[in-house]
Motif scaffolding. Structure first.
Motif, PDB file in Angstrom:
ATOM      1  N   SER A  92       0.828  -1.198   0.000  1.00  0.00           N
ATOM      2  CA  SER A  92       0.000   0.000   0.000  1.00  0.00           C
ATOM      3  C   SER A  92       0.868   1.255   0.000  1.00  0.00           C
ATOM      4  CB  SER A  92      -0.883  -0.005   1.246  1.00  0.00           C
ATOM      5  OG  SER A  92      -1.316   1.299   1.517  1.00  0.00           O
ATOM      6  N   THR A 285     -10.806   1.249   6.417  1.00  0.00           N
ATOM      7  CA  THR A 285     -10.910   0.158   5.448  1.00  0.00           C
ATOM      8  C   THR A 285     -11.984  -0.838   5.856  1.00  0.00           C
ATOM      9  OG1 THR A 285      -8.522   0.314   5.408  1.00  0.00           O
ATOM     10  CG2 THR A 285      -9.492  -1.423   4.116  1.00  0.00           C
ATOM     11  N   GLN A 292     -14.132  -5.511   5.360  1.00  0.00           N
ATOM     12  CA  GLN A 292     -13.078  -6.378   4.846  1.00  0.00           C
ATOM     13  C   GLN A 292     -12.401  -7.080   6.005  1.00  0.00           C
ATOM     14  OE1 GLN A 292     -11.198  -3.090   2.461  1.00  0.00           O
ATOM     15  NE2 GLN A 292     -10.981  -4.817   1.108  1.00  0.00           N
ATOM     16  N   THR A 296      -8.316  -6.581   7.253  1.00  0.00           N
ATOM     17  CA  THR A 296      -8.083  -5.877   8.512  1.00  0.00           C
ATOM     18  C   THR A 296      -7.528  -6.823   9.582  1.00  0.00           C
ATOM     19  OG1 THR A 296     -10.434  -6.141   8.902  1.00  0.00           O
ATOM     20  CG2 THR A 296      -9.707  -4.006   8.173  1.00  0.00           C
TER      21      THR A 296
ATOM     22  N   ALA B 482     -10.765  -2.634  -1.531  1.00  0.00           N
ATOM     23  CA  ALA B 482      -9.332  -2.510  -1.284  1.00  0.00           C
ATOM     24  C   ALA B 482      -8.769  -1.278  -1.984  1.00  0.00           C
ATOM     25  CB  ALA B 482      -8.609  -3.762  -1.755  1.00  0.00           C
ATOM     26  N   THR B 485     -10.226   2.566  -0.477  1.00  0.00           N
ATOM     27  CA  THR B 485      -9.749   3.194   0.756  1.00  0.00           C
ATOM     28  C   THR B 485      -8.548   4.101   0.455  1.00  0.00           C
ATOM     29  OG1 THR B 485     -10.293   1.150   1.874  1.00  0.00           O
ATOM     30  CG2 THR B 485      -9.078   2.791   3.131  1.00  0.00           C
ATOM     31  N   GLU B 486      -7.616   3.585  -0.328  1.00  0.00           N
ATOM     32  CA  GLU B 486      -6.423   4.372  -0.629  1.00  0.00           C
ATOM     33  C   GLU B 486      -6.749   5.567  -1.515  1.00  0.00           C
ATOM     34  OE1 GLU B 486      -2.989   2.496  -1.935  1.00  0.00           O
ATOM     35  OE2 GLU B 486      -2.854   1.197  -0.191  1.00  0.00           O
TER      36      GLU B 486
END
Lengths: 327, 537
Positions: A92, A285, A292, A296, B482, B485-486
């Motif tokens: 990320s 998130t 999720q 997580t 997924a 969020t970013e």
């Protein structure tokens, strides 16, 4: 609480080894141990049950970190995916920033937040006027009992553009602005309000440790001509040091577990730069729209692993340096 | 020590005694109730069917009742359908409802009916049927839900929203079939505008001028106030003038993502100008909604975006300033005479969607119970309550009586509505009925005017541009979550940096590049796939 469990299991194991060496049956020894200390065991039982039910029991659920968990299929039926979720997190864009923020907030909290109640306890210990002492104690406990949401609301009011603290800040030459919208101030605000909220409550355990110091030591020191400072340095501080160290180790073990509540109540996109931590990211998130669970859980597991490493190394370090350690 | 023991035994004895007493009194009550019950069955012969119903309570309801079984309209429906409902409510606030829902699914502890926004179930309602959570209703409504079936048959565009991509019917959906599909917009201090001799602004230039005058002549320190949760990415405000939305939207059936559109740059540069000129609340990024509201009341601000009921009505109620008045403005455009396209609307299908679970034994009776909300009597009962108690017929139309409009127990209109009806909270059946809205807003003509203003251009947005109620497949929803969020984190940060000038707008192209690196195009692709499936329904 954790130390209670540790002590218990140690005792248990020791008696076990003794038994096999003596050749008597293990069960008999256990029975004897239990009957002779039955009240201790009865008292420890709820704690042990609590840990079994709420801490060890749910642990099997952590396997979903390696699965694509689907609520309808359940933990066992969901397909395995290996380290996919860990990989997603490490890759990320925000991984570095989250780690940095989590680490720095924890560290500052430890550096400033940990000694504060120790100092307060030492100061209170020197106060002779009972009523003054009680008043200070009660007042400093108070914020601990206020809900975090209310605390955050107060912080918003005090640090807003025309808040009381902003007024003071401007008086000292700062630029008038909403203090919570400046990324550079976030950690300071977070840590200092944390101290304000927890200092009184945190000092209780140290005060207890202080009251355990034998007053004869002080008398002897007085006869030897020791002043206040000498007594503080040579009796009070060494007397409370073991407690301080144990709590320090425990604190280090929990260091990265910063609750997300206070962060999400105080941050905004302007301060993400310094305020967004692992758990607030998990919150966004995991709960921001879709749940999720697997992703997580993987992040949470990663964080717990880091905590464990920190705890073990702090414990080892302290055993080497000071001979006080958890086990 | 002995004394203490004595006390303890005394307390124990007393507490035992009290449980015995309570037990007795309850016993007496039950016998009375049972005898009543037998009387009823003698009269009606039919025994009532017991079902359990999981539903999150509305915000204004939880303040006045502890369960929907205390709400008049539900009590009356039970009587009329002979279905006795036991309500199960999740705790109010936050994500408690979602959490309890997930627990319920994971633990397979299912009630007979679950009311939930099934579109957000990972993989959509079709997946919920496939997961054996809820049952397919296509055949069941033929015989047991004639009213609901008729509405779906008569309104193809509604049934398109209600059915899944595969054509399954999964729930009884709350519907808004009326003209009014929005309830918030841009409002300004009317008394200030009048003082300054200004008209309600239509174009961006007029807005700039109005805000500037508010600042200079009314000493307003934050002329336009808003909060990040509003201006961030949830509402159309000034973006429409620059031909861009705020999030995903459609242009000729193509999914667009506003924050990477060229128009968005112009929109950001307007907000940047307003920010540096202090026309936009300098603290909009960090204040909470409470501050926004007080800004509007204490003269710090002269304009905001808000709801007709909760904001406009409340401001007019609470204002202490002499002559305080508000007016709703039309969605702004760039050139005088343009028609606003980026406005406010909602799908016909609302978020209250009652599904029958696989645990339900009495499927037909439950279907009949749920269908009652779609009958004419059910519609009146749900929105207006019981005739002669909460409403009366005046000029052929239901009109709320004093129990609602001037509640003797001091309840506000919203609270009274929640205690006796299901009109002001998403419910199955019919939502946002015109007759209810008109009466709810009747206290202030400003509110009625506002309703007309914001609904005027809602159709273009609602029918062609707004995202339809699509559902993603399980894989799609996981991938989207997924990525999003970013993307959202980055978007929110850059949005503020551009507006506050910490990031020059010349870097907009780099920002778009970065968004693309974060796979924003993939999210658009996934949304497009869902929209295409929706269009093929």
């Amino acid at each position: 609480m954790e130390s209670v469990g540790g002590v218990m299991s140690k005792k248990f194991i020791t008696s076990g080894t003794v038994s096999s060496r003596d050749g008597t049956s293990l069960i008999k020894i256990i029975l004897k141990e239990v009957t002779s200390n039955k009240y201790l065991y009865i008292m420890a039982l709820p704690v042990a049950l609590y840990y079994l039910l709420f801490h060890y029991g749910p642990m099997y659920g952590a396997v979903i970190a390696f699965k694509d968990y689907n609520i309808a299929k359940g933990v066992l039926e969901s397909p395995w995916v290996g380290f996919k979720h860990f990989q997603t997190f490490f890759e990320s864009r925000y991984f570095g920033r989250l780690m940095r923020n989590t680490f720095f907030i924890s560290l500052e909290q430890l550096i400033w937040g940990f000694p504060a109640p120790v100092l307060l306890a030492l100061l209170l210990n020197e106060v002779r006027n009972k009523y003054f002492k009680r008043t200070v104690q009660t007042l400093s406990y108070l914020p601990h009992f206020i809900s975090l949401v209310v605390i955050a609301g107060m912080i918003h009011d005090f640090m807003g553009r025309d808040g009381l603290i902003t007024d003071l800040f401007t008086l000292l030459g700062g630029k008038r602005t909403n203090l919570l919208s400046v990324a550079g101030y976030f950690r300071t605000i977070y840590v200092s309000t944390g101290i304000w909220q927890q200092i009184g409550w945190g000092s209780i355990i140290y005060l207890a440790a202080l009251s355990g110091i034998d007053s004869m030591q002080y008398e002897a020191a007085e006869i030897d001509g020791a002043g206040r400072l000498r007594k503080l340095l040579h009796i009070t501080i060494p007397g409370m040091l073991p407690t301080v160290i144990i709590l320090l180790i425990l604190n280090i073990g929990n260091m990265l577990n910063i609750g997300f509540q206070k962060v999400i109540l105080l941050y905004n996109p302007l301060t993400y730069e310094t305020a967004d931590i692992i758990s607030s990211f998990v919150y966004r998130t995991g709960l921001g729209g879709s749940f999720q669970y697997s992703y997580t859980t993987a992040i949470g597991m990663f964080q717990s692993t880091l905590n464990l490493i920190l705890l073990l190394s702090a414990n080892r370090l302290s055993r080497k340096v000071s001979e006080t350690s958890l086990w | 020590m002995k004394k203490i023991l004595n006390y303890i035994s005394l307390i124990l004895v007393l507490s035992l005694l009290s449980t015995v007493l309570i037990g007795c009194s309850q016993g007496v009550q039950t016998t009375i109730e049972t005898s009543k019950g037998t009387e009823d069955t003698n009269e009606e012969v039919k025994t009532p069917i017991n079902v359990t119903y999981w539903i999150a309570m509305g915000g204004s309801s939880s303040a006045v009742v502890s369960s929907y079984s205390e709400v008049l309209c539900f009590q009356e429906i039970e009587k009329r359908t002979n279905v006795k409902v036991e309500f199960k409510h999740p705790p109010a606030g936050g994500t408690a409802a979602e959490e309890q829902f997930n627990l319920m699914i994971a633990g397979r502890d299912l009630p007979d009916i679950i009311n939930y926004n099934w579109l957000v179930y990972p993989g959509g309602p079709e997946k919920a049927i496939g997961d054996n959570i809820i049952i397919k209703l296509n055949d069941i409504i033929n015989d047991n839900a004639p009213a609901y079936k008729k509405i779906l048959d008569d309104n193809p565009h509604v049934s398109k929203q209600v059915l899944t991509d595969q054509g399954s019917l999964a729930f009884f959906g709350g519907l808004n079939l009326g003209r009014y599909k929005g309830s918030s917009g841009l409002m300004l201090r009317k008394d200030w505008l009048d003082d300054l001799g200004l008209d309600v602004p239509d174009t961006i230039d007029e807005w700039t001028n109005v805000l500037r005058q508010f600042k200079e002549k009314k000493e307003s320190t934050a002329p336009f106030t808003t909060i990040m949760a509003h201006i961030g990415n949830t509402r159309n405000m000034f973006n429409g003038a620059f031909n861009t939305g705020y999030d995903y939207y459609l242009v000729d059936g193509q999914v667009m993502y506003a924050p990477i559109e060229p128009g968005y740059k112009d929109y950001l540069s307007l907000l940047n100008e307003w920010y540096s000129e202090e026309l936009l609340d300098p603290d909009f990024a960090s204040i909470d909604d409470k501050t926004r509201k007080s800004n509007m009341l204490n003269g710090k601000s002269g304009a905001t975006y808000g709801a007709i009921g909760g904001n406009m009505g409340a401001f007019l109620d609470q204002a202490t300033t002499e002559g305080y008045d508000l007016v709703m403005a039309q969605y702004p455009v760039l050139n005088k005479g343009d028609t606003p396209r980026f406005t406010l609307s909602s799908n016909e299908l609302q978020i209250a969607q009652a599904a029958i679970t696989t645990a339900c034994k009495e499927i037909e009776s439950v279907a009949r119970y749920l269908d009652y909300f779609y009958t004419d009597e059910g519609r009146k009962l749900q929105n207006f309550g019981v005739e002669g108690v909460t409403y009366e017929i005046a000029d052929g139309q239901p009109k709320y009586m004093d129990l609602i409009m001037n509640n003797p127990d001091g309840l506000t209109v919203a609270q009274a509505l929640s205690k006796y009806t299901q009109s002001n909270y998403p419910s199955i059946g019919f939502n946002n009925e015109e007759l209810y809205l008109k009466q709810y807003y009747q206290e202030y003509p400003q509110q009625q005017h506002a309703l007309e203003v914001i609904s005027k251009y809602g159709d273009e947005w609602g029918k062609h541009m707004m995202m339809p109620p699509v559902s993603a497949t399980p894989e799609e929803s996981q991938e989207l979550a997924a990525l999003e969020t970013e993307i959202k984190t980055f978007r929110d940060e850059m949005f503020l940096k551009f507006i506050m000038g910490t990031e020059p707008l010349d870097n907009f192209d780099q920002y778009v590049e970065q968004m693309k690196k974060m796979k924003v195009e993939r999210t658009i692709e996934l949304k497009q796939a869902a929209v295409d499936r929706y269009n093929n329904r």
